[in-house]
Write a protein that holds these residues in place. Structure first.
Motif: not given
Length: 538
Positions: A57-61, A77-78, A356-357
């Motif tokens: 589960x992605x939280x940051x990119x 992920x978390x 987002x990025x």
């Protein structure tokens, strides 16, 4: 009365916080998944599926720019798994890093060809430009934590630190000067041979949430104040001064720098400033709609993302507004979208996204690799395939089965027919376009408010580059009192390739219409003429 010409429908955008009967006639009272550009209403960008079934589960990119080749996209992920997407492949880059599961926000930054990731519950991690796995940051005190880690000039900046068991919520700690391809050699403020140090901003009444560069300065945001940090060199190295006491930031990652200004998602307003003066961009337009729908208990999920190709800034949050298409989302399901070229607001549906990025991704497809692709859902041209180093706005989101999102995904935000990313439109994540105008009283034309108005025909100026479907759905409605919800007649399909007008018999003191596009085509709607008959007073 003669035909009434209405033009430049992209000039004002959506204004939710003013009574609709007081709006300019080319403004809109509500809408979703549309944008306002070049004097026209257009379809919002679609979400293309770069990669699904990520396996976590992605939280940051965060996009990483190498010296050659395509960018890579790092996702966290978390539970602090770190994975890297590049040219269709996802690789684990966690190394020996471990972390407890936490919903706290991450920050990411680069300095001197080194990439850093931070979350306030553990030691920051880093990777060299030519490295593979991430590792704990050396020369950092293992008992220290920071809410946000950013870069400024040749320094790393730690904001809101916990040192041992003591929290310093208004502390700004800076590293020693950093050289290329190296991490800071020291954070020790007592070492007189180094430039490391710290400053506690005693004027702050609330904790520091984040900070970032603005031109040659560094801006520090607490929940309700803004301070400026500037490099002065010499003994003191940095100078600190207060900017604003009536504004702050809602969460970490909730500002972007665009054209020498910071656009900020505040706790109770969205504003822009240049380090000297600030101005609200949401007040008396969409502010009440945003903050009345925003889930304040989950304000720690908010973030801001820039889309330079469309001149748009996305203020992303979890909302319960009446137009939300993903009501069960645990992360962001709404973006308030500000176009800084046209100075307009709109709203997009977000499919449970967290971050987002901006990065380029290898979009080159061949007949052998293009499994499942269809021409009508795939963006780009042959030229785009050859020039796939264009950077795009990317977002990560998690599954939400109750809302039809079946897996964790990496998305690209792109136009539909006029896009340049050769991945398929994600039909789970992309929702229909709607724009509505209520409360049309025609006082601009000198019409009496008591007049009972009948729409007999509309002559739209509309077009689409899509050849498979050239229809827009248009509905007319009316109400006798400004507080009443309009009663709409059955919608009419207007074919822009064939039709010239739409007939109607909707009647009332306050007229309304809405345009809906349920498929994913790009379209434009720039103006129309109205045939109106006034039959009497009520």
């Amino acid at each position: 009365m003669p035909k009434i010409p209405i033009r430049n429908l992209g000039q004002v955008g959506i204004v939710t916080d003013t009574n609709s009967y007081n709006l300019p006639i080319n403004a809109f009272s509500s809408g979703v998944n549309v944008r306002f550009d070049d004097g026209k209403i257009k379809r919002a960008p679609v979400l293309r599926k770069v990669k699904d079934s990520l396996g976590f589960t992605p939280r940051f990119v965060f996009g990483l720019i190498p010296s050659t080749g395509f960018d890579s996209v790092v996702m966290v992920s978390d539970d602090y798994q770190i994975k890297e997407y590049q040219s269709g492949t996802v690789t684990d880059r966690s190394g020996s890093i471990s972390g407890s599961t936490s919903p706290l926000p991450f920050t990411g930054t680069t300095l001197s060809n080194v990439f850093y990731i931070n979350r306030e519950d553990r030691v920051p991690v880093y990777r060299l430009a030519n490295g593979t796995n991430f590792a704990d940051l050396p020369n950092w005190d293992s008992t220290h934590r920071t809410k946000s880690l950013r870069s400024y000039k040749d320094f790393l900046i730690a904001l809101n630190t916990t040192e041992g068991t003591t929290n310093f919520p208004t502390r700004v700690r800076f590293s020693d000067i950093t050289t290329v391809n190296n991490v800071p050699s020291s954070w020790d403020a007592t070492d007189t041979t180094k430039s490391a140090g710290f400053n506690d901003i005693s004027e702050l009444k609330t904790e520091i949430m984040d900070g970032g560069t603005l031109g040659s300065n560094f801006i520090i945001y607490s929940r309700d104040q803004v301070h400026l940090m500037e490099f002065v060199g010499g003994t003191f190295i940095f100078n600190f001064r207060r900017l604003f006491t009536d504004a702050g930031i809602i969460n970490t990652n909730s500002f972007v720098e665009v054209e020498g200004k910071h656009y900020v998602f505040g706790a109770d307003d969205i504003y822009v400033h240049d380090g000297t003066t600030k101005q609200s961009i949401s007040d008396q337009r969409v502010k009440n709609f945003i903050y009345s729908g925003l889930n304040s208990a989950n304000a720690d999920r908010c973030f801001v993302q820039h889309n330079p190709s469309l001149n748009e800034i996305y203020f992303c949050y979890q909302s319960g507004d009446s137009l939300v298409a993903f009501p069960n989302a645990g992360r962001c399901n709404r973006a308030a979208v500000y176009n800084y070229r046209s100075d307009t607001f709109s709203f997009y549906d977000l499919p449970n996204v967290s971050s987002g990025t901006i990065a380029n991704v290898d979009t080159i497809e061949t007949y052998a690799t293009a499994t499942g692709l269809t021409y009508d859902l795939t963006g780009g041209s042959y030229y785009d395939q050859e020039d796939s180093f264009n950077r795009h706005t990317l977002m990560v989101g998690e599954d939400a089965t109750a809302d039809g999102i079946t897996s964790d995904k990496l998305y690209a935000i792109d136009l539909s027919d006029e896009g340049s990313v050769a991945f398929q439109i994600d039909t789970e994540a992309t929702k229909p376009a709607l724009v509505e105008r209520t409360g049309i009283d025609l006082d601009e034309t000198g019409s009496d408010l008591s007049g009972y108005k009948v729409i007999t025909a509309m002559y739209p100026q509309a077009d689409t580059t899509n050849t498979a479907n050239t229809e827009l759905s248009v509905s007319f409605g009316a109400a006798d009192l400004p507080r009443n919800t309009p009663t709409y007649a059955t919608s009419t399909n207007f074919d822009v390739a064939v039709d010239t007008k739409i007939d109607s018999r909707s009647a009332g003191r306050y007229l309304s219409y809405k345009v809906e596009v349920t498929d994913n085509k790009d379209f434009s709607f720039s103006g129309y003429d109205l045939d109106i008959t006034i039959t009497g007073s009520r």
